[in-house]
Design an enzyme around this catalytic site. Sequence first.
Site, PDB file in Angstrom:
ATOM      1  N   ARG A 259       0.846  -1.046  -0.022  1.00 25.64           N
ATOM      2  CA  ARG A 259      -0.101  -0.021   0.238  1.00 25.64           C
ATOM      3  C   ARG A 259       0.801   1.172   0.001  1.00 25.64           C
ATOM      4  O   ARG A 259       1.776   1.235   0.851  1.00 25.64           O
ATOM      5  CB  ARG A 259      -0.915  -0.132   1.345  1.00 25.64           C
ATOM      6  CG  ARG A 259      -1.864  -1.324   1.313  1.00 25.64           C
ATOM      7  CD  ARG A 259      -3.117  -1.152   2.315  1.00 25.64           C
ATOM      8  NE  ARG A 259      -3.768  -2.375   2.346  1.00 25.64           N
ATOM      9  CZ  ARG A 259      -4.767  -2.520   3.263  1.00 25.64           C
ATOM     10  NH1 ARG A 259      -4.812  -1.972   4.033  1.00 25.64           N
ATOM     11  NH2 ARG A 259      -5.270  -3.698   3.105  1.00 25.64           N
ATOM     12  N   ARG A 274       2.082   1.361  10.514  1.00 29.08           N
ATOM     13  CA  ARG A 274       1.511   1.538   9.160  1.00 29.08           C
ATOM     14  C   ARG A 274       2.994   1.474   8.367  1.00 29.08           C
ATOM     15  O   ARG A 274       3.888   2.187   8.483  1.00 29.08           O
ATOM     16  CB  ARG A 274       1.026   2.731   9.080  1.00 29.08           C
ATOM     17  CG  ARG A 274       0.157   3.084   7.851  1.00 29.08           C
ATOM     18  CD  ARG A 274      -0.393   4.177   7.474  1.00 29.08           C
ATOM     19  NE  ARG A 274      -1.256   4.515   8.463  1.00 29.08           N
ATOM     20  CZ  ARG A 274      -2.564   4.483   8.238  1.00 29.08           C
ATOM     21  NH1 ARG A 274      -3.185   3.694   7.094  1.00 29.08           N
ATOM     22  NH2 ARG A 274      -3.633   4.358   9.131  1.00 29.08           N
ATOM     23  N   GLU A 346      -6.185  -1.204  14.652  1.00 28.41           N
ATOM     24  CA  GLU A 346      -7.051  -2.193  14.112  1.00 28.41           C
ATOM     25  C   GLU A 346      -6.287  -3.206  13.280  1.00 28.41           C
ATOM     26  O   GLU A 346      -5.273  -3.023  12.732  1.00 28.41           O
ATOM     27  CB  GLU A 346      -7.643  -1.275  12.969  1.00 28.41           C
ATOM     28  CG  GLU A 346      -8.632  -1.912  12.031  1.00 28.41           C
ATOM     29  CD  GLU A 346      -8.953  -1.332  10.716  1.00 28.41           C
ATOM     30  OE1 GLU A 346      -8.859   0.093  10.828  1.00 28.41           O
ATOM     31  OE2 GLU A 346      -9.149  -1.965   9.881  1.00 28.41           O
ATOM     32  N   SER A 349     -10.900  -6.422   9.730  1.00 27.51           N
ATOM     33  CA  SER A 349     -11.945  -5.386   9.352  1.00 27.51           C
ATOM     34  C   SER A 349     -12.698  -6.609   8.583  1.00 27.51           C
ATOM     35  O   SER A 349     -12.382  -7.107   7.698  1.00 27.51           O
ATOM     36  CB  SER A 349     -11.657  -4.419   8.499  1.00 27.51           C
ATOM     37  OG  SER A 349     -12.581  -3.796   7.960  1.00 27.51           O
ATOM     38  N   ARG A 388       0.650  -5.319  13.271  1.00 22.48           N
ATOM     39  CA  ARG A 388      -0.015  -4.598  14.444  1.00 22.48           C
ATOM     40  C   ARG A 388      -0.340  -5.704  15.621  1.00 22.48           C
ATOM     41  O   ARG A 388      -0.419  -5.288  16.627  1.00 22.48           O
ATOM     42  CB  ARG A 388      -1.524  -4.132  14.079  1.00 22.48           C
ATOM     43  CG  ARG A 388      -0.969  -2.714  13.185  1.00 22.48           C
ATOM     44  CD  ARG A 388      -2.304  -1.976  12.733  1.00 22.48           C
ATOM     45  NE  ARG A 388      -2.109  -1.072  11.728  1.00 22.48           N
ATOM     46  CZ  ARG A 388      -3.057  -0.584  11.256  1.00 22.48           C
ATOM     47  NH1 ARG A 388      -4.188  -0.830  11.175  1.00 22.48           N
ATOM     48  NH2 ARG A 388      -2.713   0.483  10.080  1.00 22.48           N
TER      49      ARG A 388
END
Length: 422
Positions: A259, A274, A346, A349, A388
């Site tokens: 990403r 991140r 997070e 999801s 994470r």
Amino acid sequence: MLDPKLLRESPDLVRAAIAKKHLDADVDAVLAIDTTWRAQVTEVEHLRATQKSANTAMAALPKGSPEFIAKVQEMKAVSAAVKAKEVELKETELHWHAALLTLPNLPHATVPAGKTPEENQVIGGHGTPVEAKPHAVAHWEIPGFEHLFDFGRGAKVTGAGFPFMIGEGARLVRALLNFFLNENAKAGYVEVSPPIFVNAASATATGQLPDKEGQMYETLDKLYAVPTAEVPLTNFYRDEILDESTLPIYRCAYTPCFRREAGSYGKDVRGLNRVHQFDKVELLKWVHPSTSYEELDKLRLDAESLLQKLELPYRVLLMCGGDMGFAQAKKYDLEVWAAGQQRWLEVSSCSNFEAFQARRAQIRFRSQASGKPELVHTLNGSGLAIPRVLAAILENNLQADGRVKVPAVLVPHFGQEYLSFG
RNA sequence: GGAGAGGUGGCAGAGUGGUCUAAUGCGCACGCUUGGAAAGCGUGUGUAGGGAAACCUACCGAGGGUUCGAAUCCCUCCCUCUCCGCCA
């Protein structure tokens, strides 16, 4: 993409959905294009019918006869008209399609109202967020962290956000991947190792294109490095009609994810919070529409069980209309507690897309009841994202002596009980 | 990377400019037949869009072009196969 028929018949439903998601989309403009498009389709089809019947008549005439020649002359005008109108229609069709793509999926009735992340509802969780112990630090400040996760050399070799993982760091990642994949297999997800580059058609079907190309890495061959395994997995059945008896289909896949994260900054991007390349295991389901909400809850519980087994405190958020995303009908986030940073991260999801992706990707099943193809419902969720989870393990399990206790379930995969940063 | 051959319905496979609304075979569904089954015979069997419906239109790997008319001719691209080269 929404069903054009739904838009025509119940535009107010679509308006209400846009309002609940706090998005900006012009339903009347889309309806207007739709009306124009339908008028032009009818016009072109009439002209084509004229052409076809003339063609049939001409086939019966002798080639060089005066009647034949007269007919050719007559049909030249029709041919020109068809060409002109088809260009118009194609133009309209492009706008129509683009307009339809601006309409978001309808949120499910159980999605709470709200606009900001603060309005998401905490509906569950496990474990207690521990208060910071005296020795607690953010994971990137743990002495020796850079021996296991070398961001400096990653930046030299590739760029910021492309860390090397070394020794115990690399092995812990591998242990987590094995643990996740094994657990998911036990839960019924068949493991898949997909291509990690996809073409534009695939990226379009899952919604990365158009508009979000800036978030993906693109090659000279116009292939995109996958931002998530969701893209190749979902596209596996693109343009296919499945047998109803094969549903539900459960798959999982490990891939690195790429990403660009253009525009990210600050504390959010420190350390493993991140990065541009990270490892993730993705869960994916293709299900019968009548079961998709049941399946969503099961999917979420599957992801939750991974965190429970790792003994990491987490909470479950039911995302509100304004924070749930464009394509989802309902979405839960799993957030893990990171004791050093004293914040939630997070790590998963889990979403039901209903038929929204399936319509774009044309993934259908033949309904026993109607005998006709119908769109499946697709669902996906992380199970789980590695960095994470790693950050939480490092921060929560940091001992006063500077070592990190490895979660018991990982010990068989990892081979030792503590990270020594050696 | 080089040379060649191909891509047509669920599958096989015909079709090289005009009722192609795509032959034929297999498969599948239903019916007849049968004590039951097989065989045989008959009928049906794709997807999408528009339309209240009748019905109409599109789709022969994808996209363009030529033509009154394209599965068929031309161009570009994609994919598959064979041989050669290279290579983990």
